[in-house]
Motif scaffolding. Structure first.
Motif, PDB file in Angstrom:
ATOM      1  N   VAL A   1       0.874  -1.124   0.024  1.00  0.00           N
ATOM      2  CA  VAL A   1      -0.008   0.068   0.185  1.00  0.00           C
ATOM      3  C   VAL A   1       0.808   1.240   0.096  1.00  0.00           C
ATOM      4  O   VAL A   1       0.456   2.254  -0.668  1.00  0.00           O
ATOM      5  N   ARG A   2       1.840   1.273   0.861  1.00  0.00           N
ATOM      6  CA  ARG A   2       2.953   2.439   0.896  1.00  0.00           C
ATOM      7  C   ARG A   2       3.535   2.636  -0.503  1.00  0.00           C
ATOM      8  O   ARG A   2       3.686   3.790  -0.885  1.00  0.00           O
ATOM      9  N   ASN A   3       3.941   1.744  -1.245  1.00  0.00           N
ATOM     10  CA  ASN A   3       4.452   1.619  -2.445  1.00  0.00           C
ATOM     11  C   ASN A   3       3.558   2.250  -3.461  1.00  0.00           C
ATOM     12  O   ASN A   3       3.798   3.113  -4.247  1.00  0.00           O
ATOM     13  N   LYS A   4       2.454   1.860  -3.388  1.00  0.00           N
ATOM     14  CA  LYS A   4       1.247   2.418  -4.210  1.00  0.00           C
ATOM     15  C   LYS A   4       1.068   3.980  -4.152  1.00  0.00           C
ATOM     16  O   LYS A   4       0.539   4.525  -5.086  1.00  0.00           O
ATOM     17  N   VAL A   5       1.149   4.144  -2.874  1.00  0.00           N
ATOM     18  CA  VAL A   5       0.711   5.672  -2.397  1.00  0.00           C
ATOM     19  C   VAL A   5       2.191   6.482  -2.881  1.00  0.00           C
ATOM     20  O   VAL A   5       1.790   7.536  -3.629  1.00  0.00           O
ATOM     21  N   VAL A   6       3.251   5.924  -2.676  1.00  0.00           N
ATOM     22  CA  VAL A   6       4.305   6.870  -3.048  1.00  0.00           C
ATOM     23  C   VAL A   6       4.518   6.920  -4.597  1.00  0.00           C
ATOM     24  O   VAL A   6       4.595   8.032  -5.287  1.00  0.00           O
TER      25      VAL A   6
END
Length: 96
Positions: free
Chosen positions: A80-85
């Motif tokens: 999820v963090r990677n997608k947000v970044v």
């Protein structure tokens, strides 16, 4: 009153609920808040199980299961963090 006007009013009344926000659906912020709470609970449960296994109060099978759940939770959070970044970087690349 004209039949076309009555038909238009009925169609408008039927389509209006589709454009109103759904009160039953959780908002995006609520969904992320729930995700964060579940993540924190999973980590806390895993930590408690690990502490209990260190003093001999937990089954080794329960420890392995708790660690597997924690691993899945961390992988999901990282994804999820990677997608947000990635989305943020894409927004930064947009011409103004």
């Amino acid at each position: 009153m004209d039949m076309q006007a009555v038909s238009a009013i009925q169609k408008y009344a039927a389509s209006r609920p589709a454009t109103e926000p759904d009160a039953g659906k959780p908002s995006l912020g609520t969904a992320f808040g729930g995700f964060a709470m579940d993540f924190a609970q999973t980590l806390a449960h895993s930590e408690a199980t690990a502490k209990a296994s260190m003093i001999g109060g937990a089954d080794p099978h329960a420890l392995v299961q708790a660690l597997a759940q924690t691993e899945l939770a961390v992988e999901a959070a990282v994804t999820v963090r990677n997608k947000v970044v990635e989305a943020y970087q894409e927004i930064l690349r947009m011409p103004v």
